[in-house]
Scaffold this motif. Structure first.
Motif, mmCIF file in Angstrom:
data_model
loop_
_atom_site.group_PDB
_atom_site.id
_atom_site.type_symbol
_atom_site.label_atom_id
_atom_site.label_comp_id
_atom_site.label_asym_id
_atom_site.label_seq_id
_atom_site.Cartn_x
_atom_site.Cartn_y
_atom_site.Cartn_z
ATOM 1 N N UNK A 1 0.852 -1.174 0.000
ATOM 2 C CA UNK A 1 0.000 0.000 0.000
ATOM 3 C C UNK A 1 0.893 1.230 0.000
ATOM 4 N N UNK A 2 0.755 2.026 -1.038
ATOM 5 C CA UNK A 2 1.563 3.245 -1.131
ATOM 6 C C UNK A 2 0.662 4.458 -0.950
ATOM 7 N N UNK A 3 1.102 5.369 -0.095
ATOM 8 C CA UNK A 3 0.327 6.575 0.183
ATOM 9 C C UNK A 3 1.102 7.801 -0.267
ATOM 10 N N UNK A 4 0.485 8.622 -1.095
ATOM 11 C CA UNK A 4 1.143 9.805 -1.638
ATOM 12 C C UNK A 4 1.140 10.980 -0.668
ATOM 13 N N UNK A 5 1.748 12.074 -1.112
ATOM 14 C CA UNK A 5 1.970 13.243 -0.264
ATOM 15 C C UNK A 5 0.722 13.821 0.378
ATOM 16 N N UNK A 6 -0.372 13.940 -0.404
ATOM 17 C CA UNK A 6 -1.585 14.502 0.214
ATOM 18 C C UNK A 6 -2.197 13.512 1.203
ATOM 19 N N UNK A 7 -1.987 12.216 0.972
ATOM 20 C CA UNK A 7 -2.553 11.205 1.888
ATOM 21 C C UNK A 7 -1.852 11.205 3.239
ATOM 22 N N UNK A 8 -0.628 11.746 3.283
ATOM 23 C CA UNK A 8 0.079 11.823 4.572
ATOM 24 C C UNK A 8 0.360 13.287 4.929
ATOM 25 N N UNK A 9 -0.419 14.206 4.343
ATOM 26 C CA UNK A 9 -0.121 15.629 4.462
ATOM 27 C C UNK A 9 -0.365 16.256 5.821
ATOM 28 N N UNK A 10 -1.135 15.615 6.684
ATOM 29 C CA UNK A 10 -1.425 16.200 8.000
ATOM 30 C C UNK A 10 -1.715 15.067 8.976
ATOM 31 N N UNK A 11 -1.815 15.426 10.261
ATOM 32 C CA UNK A 11 -2.097 14.408 11.283
ATOM 33 C C UNK A 11 -3.400 13.677 10.967
ATOM 34 N N UNK A 12 -4.423 14.427 10.581
ATOM 35 C CA UNK A 12 -5.712 13.801 10.262
ATOM 36 C C UNK A 12 -5.594 12.813 9.119
ATOM 37 N N UNK A 13 -4.891 13.245 8.080
ATOM 38 C CA UNK A 13 -4.734 12.370 6.916
ATOM 39 C C UNK A 13 -3.969 11.098 7.305
ATOM 40 N N UNK A 29 -0.113 -6.217 4.927
ATOM 41 C CA UNK A 29 0.400 -5.164 4.042
ATOM 42 C C UNK A 29 1.834 -4.726 4.346
ATOM 43 N N UNK A 30 2.456 -4.201 3.303
ATOM 44 C CA UNK A 30 3.713 -3.462 3.435
ATOM 45 C C UNK A 30 3.352 -2.038 3.006
ATOM 46 N N UNK A 31 3.809 -1.031 3.759
ATOM 47 C CA UNK A 31 3.402 0.341 3.495
ATOM 48 C C UNK A 31 4.594 1.146 2.968
ATOM 49 N N UNK A 32 4.330 1.936 1.928
ATOM 50 C CA UNK A 32 5.338 2.854 1.377
ATOM 51 C C UNK A 32 4.722 4.246 1.394
ATOM 52 N N UNK A 33 5.455 5.243 1.879
ATOM 53 C CA UNK A 33 4.877 6.591 1.939
ATOM 54 C C UNK A 33 5.757 7.630 1.243
ATOM 55 N N UNK A 34 5.083 8.654 0.725
ATOM 56 C CA UNK A 34 5.753 9.846 0.197
ATOM 57 C C UNK A 34 6.087 10.789 1.346
ATOM 58 N N UNK A 35 6.757 11.852 1.001
ATOM 59 C CA UNK A 35 6.950 12.956 1.944
ATOM 60 C C UNK A 35 5.609 13.669 2.139
ATOM 61 N N UNK A 121 12.537 14.416 3.139
ATOM 62 C CA UNK A 121 11.086 14.410 3.327
ATOM 63 C C UNK A 121 10.551 13.020 3.637
ATOM 64 N N UNK A 122 11.033 12.027 2.895
ATOM 65 C CA UNK A 122 10.569 10.659 3.126
ATOM 66 C C UNK A 122 11.223 10.056 4.373
#
Ligand code: ASP
Ligand code: MG
Length: 450
Positions: A1-13, A29-35, A121-122
């Motif tokens: 599961x990869x989450x892009x920048x807006x998906x991790x953009x704030x505490x709520x997200x 799952x294995x998780x990959x995140x953007x900055x 960032x990442x």
């Protein structure tokens, strides 16, 4: 599961991300995140300012620190964990400050230094997301991608080396997954065999997800972003735009090339080649079915599937009456574009002339000067390419007629059809592009039920 920048953009997200992962814990799952959204841009902007010895790097460091402190404070309430994470953010931002000072003092910004800077960032985001998940009761663990995703040393756009990457990803991640842990990795960043930080190019965390997914026995890759999937057309232009439940890799590639921005399909190629389906899903609308990208399309042949367009195109016309029956003319034209490293998108030729399009105006004056001895050159600026994407177009009778009828009085300057079976493209004035797109959408997508 990869989450892009807006998906991790704030505490709520980020809390939303944790929920999506919790729902799928049984799938391991294995998780990959953007900055966090906007952070990579800021990091690079700071590097440029430092290089040009201009003011503003301090403010950028402040902003980056504040954005991450805010995320930590909004996510992690356990005192000890919060202090540890805040200190970790500070340590990385201090490192960033030192890098900026170094760039400033040396007056040098190599691609290698820029990668070390843009990787931050990442480095920050994956630690925060992992800690937040733990805080929310998930068995998560931050795992650095450096040392696992191994690349060459083409800094700024490094290429993964599949053998060492596969071995290390498996060795490190499989035991974690088997014991029920959710590894949380940074996208975009990687390292050379020697351990030097590299990046995979802007937007590279989709690529990371595909590389990591392709190295593991995964069932599917999910790219979680902020739109419902790949649409028939840009919804800002046509409100009747529809999500495509399934697209082929070739269709996705054409759409991306001609303007759709959901994801760059080249980045998911490693997964598609292994037969792993890639889903595009929306963190802001998590129950929407999304789009599945598969190797081959199940859609009926001959149907239009989507419309893409690209503005700010220039058309270059070169005519040379003496080209009649001559050979070598086209080669000389291409050689000039090659020399200026300017890609050509569409081409049309007649007996005595050739027209082509480019979307990079930077080298145009120089190219024009070099073309002048070959014939009469004229340039039309402010044009747009509109592409109808589908499959089996070449065998489909009546498609072009339908298209031209739909366009009505909109003047078409150039058309390209037949080069590929999945694309029919034409050029209009960019002021007419939206209108052309709306008319085509009405003709091909709003007439009969899907
Ligand atoms: N953060 C990186 C970028 O903005 C990578 C990514 O988001 O995919 O380019
Ligand atoms: Mg991004």
């Amino acid at each position: 599961m990869k989450f892009g920048g807006t998906s991790v953009g704030s505490a709520d997200r980020i809390r939303g991300v944790a929920e999506r992962v919790r729902e799928r814990l049984a799938l391991r799952p294995v998780v990959v995140v953007s900055a966090l959204s906007g952070i990579t841009d800021l990091l690079i902007k700071g590097a440029r300012l430092a290089y040009e010895r201009r003011a503003g790097t301090e403010a950028i460091c402040q902003e980056i620190r504040a954005r991450h402190h805010e995320a930590v404070a909004g996510l992690v309430t356990a005192r000890a964990a919060r202090d540890r994470l805040t200190a970790h953010v500070d340590q990385i931002v201090n490192e960033l400050q030192a890098f900026y000072v170094g760039v400033h003092n040396l007056g040098e910004l190599s691609p290698r230094s820029l990668d070390a800077i843009s990787a931050m960032g990442e480095r920050l985001s994956h630690e925060i997301v992992a800690a937040a998940m733990v805080e929310l009761g998930l068995p998560a663990q931050a795992v650095d991608a450096r040392g696992l995703v191994i690349t060459d040393d083409a800094f700024g756009r490094a290429m993964p080396l599949s053998a060492p990457t596969e071995a290390r990803v498996r060795e490190r991640l499989l035991p974690l997954v088997q014991q029920g842990t959710v590894p949380v990795l940074p996208g975009y960043i990687a390292s050379t065999r020697e351990g030097i930080t590299t990046t995979l190019g802007r937007g590279g965390s989709d690529y990371s997800a595909a590389i990591i997914g392709a190295a593991l026995p995964v069932e599917a890759i999910q790219i979680w972003t902020d739109v419902d999937g790949i649409l028939t057309v840009d919804p800002r232009i046509v409100k009747q735009a529809r999500v495509l439940p399934e697209v082929s890799f070739a269709e996705a590639a054409e759409l991306a090339y001609f303007g759709a921005k959901v994801l760059h399909p080249a980045t998911i190629k490693p997964a598609v080649e292994k037969g792993i389906a890639v889903g595009i899903l929306n963190t802001l609308n998590p129950t929407a079915p999304g789009t599945l990208i598969t190797e081959r399309s199940a859609a009926p042949s001959g149907n239009a599937r989507a419309i893409a367009f690209k503005k700010a195109i220039s058309v270059i016309l070169i005519s040379q009456p003496r080209m009649l029956m001559a050979y070598g003319f086209v080669a000389r034209v291409f050689e000039i574009f090659d020399r200026h490293r300017t890609p050509i998108d569409l081409i049309a030729t007649s007996e005595v002339s050739i027209s082509l399009t480019v979307d990079d105006p930077e080298r145009l004056p120089a190219i024009e000067a070099d073309l002048a001895p070959l014939g009469e050159v004229s340039i039309l600026r402010g044009m747009a390419i509109v592409s109808l994407v589908g499959q089996g177009f070449v065998r489909q009778a009546g498609l072009a007629a339908r298209m031209f009828t739909a366009l009505g009085d909109i003047n078409v300057v150039m058309i390209s059809f037949g080069a590929s079976d999945v694309n029919l493209s034409f050029v209009v004035k960019q002021d007419h592009a939206e209108d052309a797109v709306r008319r085509l959408h009405a003709e091909f997508f709003e007439k009969e039920p899907a």
